[in-house]
Write a protein that holds these residues in place. Structure first.
Motif, PDB file in Angstrom:
ATOM      1  N   PRO A  43      45.830  34.862  42.428  1.00 43.57           N
ATOM      2  CA  PRO A  43      45.483  36.271  42.643  1.00 43.57           C
ATOM      3  C   PRO A  43      43.979  36.472  42.538  1.00 43.57           C
ATOM      4  O   PRO A  43      43.290  35.765  41.779  1.00 43.57           O
ATOM      5  CB  PRO A  43      46.229  36.993  41.519  1.00 43.57           C
ATOM      6  CG  PRO A  43      46.366  35.966  40.443  1.00 43.57           C
ATOM      7  CD  PRO A  43      46.486  34.639  41.131  1.00 43.57           C
ATOM      8  N   ALA A  44      43.441  37.423  43.285  1.00 46.16           N
ATOM      9  CA  ALA A  44      42.012  37.722  43.257  1.00 46.16           C
ATOM     10  C   ALA A  44      41.834  39.238  43.325  1.00 46.16           C
ATOM     11  O   ALA A  44      42.743  39.982  43.678  1.00 46.16           O
ATOM     12  CB  ALA A  44      41.291  37.037  44.416  1.00 46.16           C
ATOM     13  N   GLY A  45      40.631  39.705  42.973  1.00 41.41           N
ATOM     14  CA  GLY A  45      40.364  41.134  42.989  1.00 41.41           C
ATOM     15  C   GLY A  45      41.241  41.865  41.987  1.00 41.41           C
ATOM     16  O   GLY A  45      41.404  41.429  40.836  1.00 41.41           O
ATOM     17  N   ASN A  46      41.822  42.987  42.406  1.00 41.32           N
ATOM     18  CA  ASN A  46      42.696  43.748  41.519  1.00 41.32           C
ATOM     19  C   ASN A  46      43.897  42.943  41.050  1.00 41.32           C
ATOM     20  O   ASN A  46      44.360  43.092  39.911  1.00 41.32           O
ATOM     21  CB  ASN A  46      43.191  45.012  42.234  1.00 41.32           C
ATOM     22  CG  ASN A  46      42.089  46.019  42.470  1.00 41.32           C
ATOM     23  OD1 ASN A  46      41.320  46.332  41.574  1.00 41.32           O
ATOM     24  ND2 ASN A  46      42.006  46.531  43.686  1.00 41.32           N
ATOM     25  N   MET A  47      44.402  42.076  41.923  1.00 42.71           N
ATOM     26  CA  MET A  47      45.572  41.285  41.552  1.00 42.71           C
ATOM     27  C   MET A  47      45.246  40.306  40.427  1.00 42.71           C
ATOM     28  O   MET A  47      46.107  39.995  39.601  1.00 42.71           O
ATOM     29  CB  MET A  47      46.100  40.524  42.767  1.00 42.71           C
ATOM     30  CG  MET A  47      46.585  41.418  43.900  1.00 42.71           C
ATOM     31  SD  MET A  47      47.969  42.488  43.424  1.00 42.71           S
ATOM     32  CE  MET A  47      49.272  41.287  43.253  1.00 42.71           C
ATOM     33  N   ALA A  48      44.017  39.816  40.362  1.00 47.76           N
ATOM     34  CA  ALA A  48      43.634  38.900  39.289  1.00 47.76           C
ATOM     35  C   ALA A  48      43.550  39.607  37.950  1.00 47.76           C
ATOM     36  O   ALA A  48      43.684  38.986  36.897  1.00 47.76           O
ATOM     37  CB  ALA A  48      42.295  38.243  39.623  1.00 47.76           C
ATOM     38  N   THR A  49      43.302  40.919  37.974  1.00 49.57           N
ATOM     39  CA  THR A  49      43.234  41.695  36.746  1.00 49.57           C
ATOM     40  C   THR A  49      44.596  41.838  36.095  1.00 49.57           C
ATOM     41  O   THR A  49      44.717  41.915  34.871  1.00 49.57           O
ATOM     42  CB  THR A  49      42.657  43.101  37.037  1.00 49.57           C
ATOM     43  OG1 THR A  49      41.379  42.962  37.665  1.00 49.57           O
ATOM     44  CG2 THR A  49      42.510  43.905  35.755  1.00 49.57           C
ATOM     45  N   ILE A  50      45.647  41.828  36.891  1.00 48.83           N
ATOM     46  CA  ILE A  50      46.971  42.178  36.371  1.00 48.83           C
ATOM     47  C   ILE A  50      48.005  41.063  36.444  1.00 48.83           C
ATOM     48  O   ILE A  50      49.063  41.172  35.833  1.00 48.83           O
ATOM     49  CB  ILE A  50      47.519  43.403  37.118  1.00 48.83           C
ATOM     50  CG1 ILE A  50      47.576  43.121  38.613  1.00 48.83           C
ATOM     51  CG2 ILE A  50      46.674  44.637  36.828  1.00 48.83           C
ATOM     52  CD1 ILE A  50      48.203  44.208  39.435  1.00 48.83           C
ATOM     53  N   THR A  51      47.739  40.005  37.199  1.00 46.74           N
ATOM     54  CA  THR A  51      48.705  38.916  37.296  1.00 46.74           C
ATOM     55  C   THR A  51      48.014  37.573  37.103  1.00 46.74           C
ATOM     56  O   THR A  51      46.785  37.479  37.125  1.00 46.74           O
ATOM     57  CB  THR A  51      49.432  38.920  38.661  1.00 46.74           C
ATOM     58  OG1 THR A  51      48.456  38.832  39.709  1.00 46.74           O
ATOM     59  CG2 THR A  51      50.258  40.180  38.841  1.00 46.74           C
ATOM     60  N   GLU A  52      48.822  36.531  36.932  1.00 42.94           N
ATOM     61  CA  GLU A  52      48.307  35.182  36.729  1.00 42.94           C
ATOM     62  C   GLU A  52      48.738  34.272  37.882  1.00 42.94           C
ATOM     63  O   GLU A  52      49.626  34.612  38.670  1.00 42.94           O
ATOM     64  CB  GLU A  52      48.823  34.615  35.401  1.00 42.94           C
ATOM     65  CG  GLU A  52      48.409  35.415  34.172  1.00 42.94           C
ATOM     66  CD  GLU A  52      46.920  35.328  33.877  1.00 42.94           C
ATOM     67  OE1 GLU A  52      46.269  34.377  34.394  1.00 42.94           O
ATOM     68  OE2 GLU A  52      46.411  36.189  33.159  1.00 42.94           O
ATOM     69  N   VAL A  53      48.099  33.116  37.949  1.00 41.39           N
ATOM     70  CA  VAL A  53      48.383  32.128  38.989  1.00 41.39           C
ATOM     71  C   VAL A  53      49.868  31.760  38.975  1.00 41.39           C
ATOM     72  O   VAL A  53      50.475  31.584  37.917  1.00 41.39           O
ATOM     73  CB  VAL A  53      47.533  30.868  38.778  1.00 41.39           C
ATOM     74  CG1 VAL A  53      47.939  29.763  39.756  1.00 41.39           C
ATOM     75  CG2 VAL A  53      46.049  31.202  38.942  1.00 41.39           C
ATOM     76  N   GLY A  54      50.452  31.665  40.160  1.00 39.36           N
ATOM     77  CA  GLY A  54      51.851  31.294  40.300  1.00 39.36           C
ATOM     78  C   GLY A  54      52.041  30.232  41.366  1.00 39.36           C
ATOM     79  O   GLY A  54      51.097  29.515  41.715  1.00 39.36           O
ATOM     80  N   GLY A  55      53.244  30.134  41.893  1.00 40.62           N
ATOM     81  CA  GLY A  55      53.563  29.130  42.885  1.00 40.62           C
ATOM     82  C   GLY A  55      53.779  29.737  44.257  1.00 40.62           C
ATOM     83  O   GLY A  55      53.996  30.938  44.404  1.00 40.62           O
ATOM     84  N   VAL A  56      53.735  28.886  45.289  1.00 41.44           N
ATOM     85  CA  VAL A  56      53.943  29.334  46.656  1.00 41.44           C
ATOM     86  C   VAL A  56      54.671  28.252  47.435  1.00 41.44           C
ATOM     87  O   VAL A  56      54.457  27.056  47.219  1.00 41.44           O
ATOM     88  CB  VAL A  56      52.600  29.689  47.346  1.00 41.44           C
ATOM     89  CG1 VAL A  56      51.658  28.499  47.334  1.00 41.44           C
ATOM     90  CG2 VAL A  56      52.822  30.155  48.782  1.00 41.44           C
ATOM     91  N   ALA A  57      55.552  28.676  48.325  1.00 42.10           N
ATOM     92  CA  ALA A  57      56.193  27.787  49.291  1.00 42.10           C
ATOM     93  C   ALA A  57      56.201  28.504  50.631  1.00 42.10           C
ATOM     94  O   ALA A  57      56.405  29.726  50.686  1.00 42.10           O
ATOM     95  CB  ALA A  57      57.620  27.438  48.867  1.00 42.10           C
ATOM     96  N   GLY A  58      55.955  27.767  51.698  1.00 43.10           N
ATOM     97  CA  GLY A  58      55.872  28.433  52.992  1.00 43.10           C
ATOM     98  C   GLY A  58      56.176  27.515  54.155  1.00 43.10           C
ATOM     99  O   GLY A  58      56.325  26.296  54.000  1.00 43.10           O
TER     100      GLY A  58
END
Length: 211
Positions: A43-58
């Motif tokens: 997460p970056a910007g506002n999202m970095a303020t409120i959440t932490e690094v997670g996982g992704v699949a795509g």
């Protein structure tokens, strides 16, 4: 510089570098390919303020309508971890993000002196980002009402290694810019904001179905 202006300049620069060269070996036109990838979502910007690094699949499906250009259909699922401050106070519940969209991909010509089968690609596109509070979170908390879909724009770059004509392994970085409604955010996040950034960094494989 205004954001719209900056994005316009960036796209113009990318288009300039994407012009196909001459006399270079290129992939065959009309190939259909599939990407499978996984990694971390930052997460970056506002999202970095409120959440932490997670996982992704795509996954993505591509059609190369010219040697250098492809149309893509893209899907990414991202699970961001709950955000806490240094005192352990909960700032945000864990969030699930699902992106559905499409993009144009540029396959760059190989450098003139390249002796290894490296590949270089960029993509730019847009779609919809569905954002929901993870169902493992406290069912009585007001944040559980957060379930919205917003427009999102994406831009990514990829460096690959062509193992065989039909298989490419790669590392990929993508930036998602999400246009959110500030009226929706206070119940889940404690303050209002109207945009968010998420940056998945992944590794994966591209399988090409040769004609």
């Amino acid at each position: 510089m205004h954001n719209a202006t900056k994005y316009g300049v960036l796209l113009a620069v990318l288009a300039m570098f994407a012009v196909p060269g001459t006399g270079m070996t290129q992939p065959a036109t009309g190939k259909v390919s599939v990407d499978l990838r996984g990694g971390v979502a930052i997460p970056a910007g506002n999202m970095a303020t409120i959440t932490e690094v997670g996982g992704v699949a795509g996954a993505s499906a591509m059609w190369n309508f010219t040697p250098n250009w492809a149309i893509r259909a893209d899907f990414d699922y991202m699970a961001l971890n709950k955000g806490e401050d240094s005192f352990g106070v909960l700032l945000s519940p864990p969030m699930d993000l699902m992106f559905f969209g499409g993009s144009f991909e540029v396959n760059f010509n190989s450098p003139r002196l390249q002796t290894m089968p490296f590949t270089f690609m960029l993509n730019v596109g847009a779609g919809a980002m569905k954002m929901t509070v993870d169902d493992t979170y406290d069912a009585t908390h007001s944040a559980n009402v957060f379930d919205h879909t917003y427009p999102a724009f994406q831009g990514g770059m990829k460096i690959g290694y062509q193992v065989k004509p039909w298989i490419n392994i790669f590392v990929n970085g993508t930036a998602y810019f999400i246009l959110m409604d500030s009226a929706d955010t206070p119940p889940a996040f404690g303050f209002d904001f109207n945009n968010g950034w998420v940056i998945p960094v992944t590794a994966g494989v591209r399988l090409t179905f040769l004609r």
